[in-house]
Design an enzyme around this catalytic site. Structure first.
Site, PDB file in Angstrom:
ATOM      1  N   HIS A 143       0.846  -1.187   0.000  1.00  0.00           N
ATOM      2  CA  HIS A 143       0.000   0.000   0.000  1.00  0.00           C
ATOM      3  C   HIS A 143       0.886   1.243   0.000  1.00  0.00           C
ATOM      4  O   HIS A 143       1.884   1.303   0.725  1.00  0.00           O
ATOM      5  CB  HIS A 143      -0.872   0.033   1.256  1.00  0.00           C
ATOM      6  CG  HIS A 143      -2.033  -0.897   1.226  1.00  0.00           C
ATOM      7  ND1 HIS A 143      -1.914  -2.234   0.923  1.00  0.00           N
ATOM      8  CD2 HIS A 143      -3.361  -0.689   1.474  1.00  0.00           C
ATOM      9  CE1 HIS A 143      -3.110  -2.805   0.992  1.00  0.00           C
ATOM     10  NE2 HIS A 143      -3.995  -1.892   1.324  1.00  0.00           N
TER      11      HIS A 143
ATOM     12  N   ASP B  20     -11.492  -2.864  -2.115  1.00  0.00           N
ATOM     13  CA  ASP B  20     -10.809  -2.651  -0.846  1.00  0.00           C
ATOM     14  C   ASP B  20     -11.514  -3.383   0.305  1.00  0.00           C
ATOM     15  O   ASP B  20     -11.217  -4.545   0.576  1.00  0.00           O
ATOM     16  CB  ASP B  20     -10.680  -1.155  -0.569  1.00  0.00           C
ATOM     17  CG  ASP B  20      -9.554  -0.830   0.399  1.00  0.00           C
ATOM     18  OD1 ASP B  20      -8.852  -1.757   0.836  1.00  0.00           O
ATOM     19  OD2 ASP B  20      -9.369   0.363   0.715  1.00  0.00           O
ATOM     20  N   ASP B  21     -12.444  -2.712   0.985  1.00  0.00           N
ATOM     21  CA  ASP B  21     -13.151  -3.283   2.137  1.00  0.00           C
ATOM     22  C   ASP B  21     -14.647  -3.000   2.021  1.00  0.00           C
ATOM     23  O   ASP B  21     -15.182  -2.137   2.728  1.00  0.00           O
ATOM     24  CB  ASP B  21     -12.620  -2.681   3.445  1.00  0.00           C
ATOM     25  CG  ASP B  21     -11.172  -3.024   3.697  1.00  0.00           C
ATOM     26  OD1 ASP B  21     -10.872  -4.217   3.847  1.00  0.00           O
ATOM     27  OD2 ASP B  21     -10.342  -2.092   3.741  1.00  0.00           O
TER      28      ASP B  21
ATOM     29  N   GLU C 178      -2.097   6.752  -0.782  1.00  0.00           N
ATOM     30  CA  GLU C 178      -3.504   7.071  -0.532  1.00  0.00           C
ATOM     31  C   GLU C 178      -3.580   8.085   0.609  1.00  0.00           C
ATOM     32  O   GLU C 178      -3.890   9.253   0.402  1.00  0.00           O
ATOM     33  CB  GLU C 178      -4.334   5.836  -0.193  1.00  0.00           C
ATOM     34  CG  GLU C 178      -5.820   6.203  -0.022  1.00  0.00           C
ATOM     35  CD  GLU C 178      -6.666   5.073   0.528  1.00  0.00           C
ATOM     36  OE1 GLU C 178      -7.854   5.014   0.177  1.00  0.00           O
ATOM     37  OE2 GLU C 178      -6.145   4.278   1.324  1.00  0.00           O
TER      38      GLU C 178
END
Length: 349
Positions: free
Chosen positions: A202, A283-284, A205
């Site tokens: 990651h 993502d989630d 972001e």
């Protein structure tokens, strides 16, 4: 005027989906009841998150994610998550899923890190054979833990490295980008690289271009989890494009975490116009709501991307994946078929 083609029938790959975050709301309710766990109201009532882009907002997200993760407490729970994620992806046109999991949190319930990963891999093989979506696994370390733990996970991932469904295909680094020192995780990524695993940390972001540079220099990524803020620096974006680093852009989570105010603000068209390889991800969805097809629908509705542009996004997801060559060839041919067919009257996909 012709109606656009259905986004759910567009063949695609899904490269950014977290294990617990993939859970259906009803599945979370079932597991909480099974294990006699009382959920926070936000999860109980399935209120979708809209947070501030600071540490307080991330703390709230992480607290809820941890509460959901605490409901996954045995092998049956773990298998259910993988199979249901594959079913949901298949229903939305995803033919290849690279699901990200950190086995550390589940290991105490099933006898250790190795059994935890083997349960997930076995479920991935079953899902690949039964759902219409092939599933591979990305093992991810957490920035909030010691880099030596990341090396342990990288060695474990390397033991199960492969190039097809039911194998480990990548190694990631997740959690709050503001935590940990990126360079200290380089050893873990070197272990993973030597095993042939994709490097998929990651970055880009919650933090901007400087963090992306550190990630590029230290971890030599094949893809950036999110990476959406790379576009804030044209020279950095050119470097990412020139080195073939793909961006796993997850618009709904960007807005939910407060990185952008609205979906319109997510710079998806600018990144695509610059030539970046983009793989849209959910993502989630347990916490953020929209699943994979909704990301494509938003690209169409919010950013006015036409069917050719959506097909390019789908091709980017396939190109950036670790799917076998034959799978990639077949999916690209199916995208050609999607474009060749007359549009269907189903704007919502």
């Amino acid at each position: 005027m012709e109606e656009p083609r259905s986004v759910t029938s567009l063949p695609k790959a899904h490269l950014h989906l977290h294990f617990t975050g993939s859970m259906r709301p009803q599945t979370l309710q079932d597991m909480a009841a099974k294990h006699h766990i009382r959920l926070p109201e936000t999860l109980r009532e399935h209120h979708l998150l809209r947070l501030t882009p600071d540490e307080r907002g991330w703390f709230r997200f992480q607290r809820l994610y941890d509460a959901a993760r605490a409901c996954v407490r045995d092998a049956d729970d773990m298998r259910r998550l993988v199979i249901e994620a594959a079913e949901d992806d298949a229903a939305e046109g995803s033919r290849w899923l690279e699901m990200q999991v950190d086995p550390t949190s589940y290991a105490p319930h099933v006898g250790g890190l190795t059994p935890a990963l083997e349960i997930v891999l076995d479920a991935a093989r079953e899902a690949s054979a039964t759902t219409g979506c092939e599933v591979a696994i990305v093992v991810a370390a957490s920035r909030t833990r010691h880099p030596l733990e990341a090396r342990t996970l990288a060695r474990l991932a390397a033991q199960y490295a492969g190039d097809g469904p039911g194998t480990v295909v990548g190694f990631g680094l997740s959690n709050d980008e503001r935590r940990g020192i990126t360079e200290e995780f380089a050893g873990a990524f070197r272990i993973a690289k030597r095993a042939g695993l994709a490097s998929v940390p990651h970055s880009g972001e919650l933090l901007g271009p400087d963090h992306v540079r550190h990630t590029l220099d230290s971890l030599e990524p094949d893809r950036l989890g999110h990476g959406v803020r790379t576009g804030e620096d044209p020279d950095l974006l050119k470097r990412v494009i020139d080195h073939g680093v793909a961006l796993e852009v997850c618009p709904a989570s960007n807005v939910a975490l407060g990185v952008y105010h609205t979906m319109k603000d997510v710079p998806l068209p600018d990144l695509a116009a610059a030539g970046a390889t983009i793989a849209l991800g959910a993502d989630d969805p347990l916490l953020f709501g929209p699943r994979l097809a909704a990301q494509y629908q938003a690209a169409r509705d919010v950013h006015a991307m036409d069917d050719e542009s959506l097909a390019d996004l789908a091709r980017g997801s396939i190109e950036a994946s670790r799917a076998p060559a034959g799978t990639k060839q077949r999916l690209n041919a199916d995208i050609d078929g999607w474009l060749a067919h007359m549009p269907v009257a189903d704007r919502k996909g």
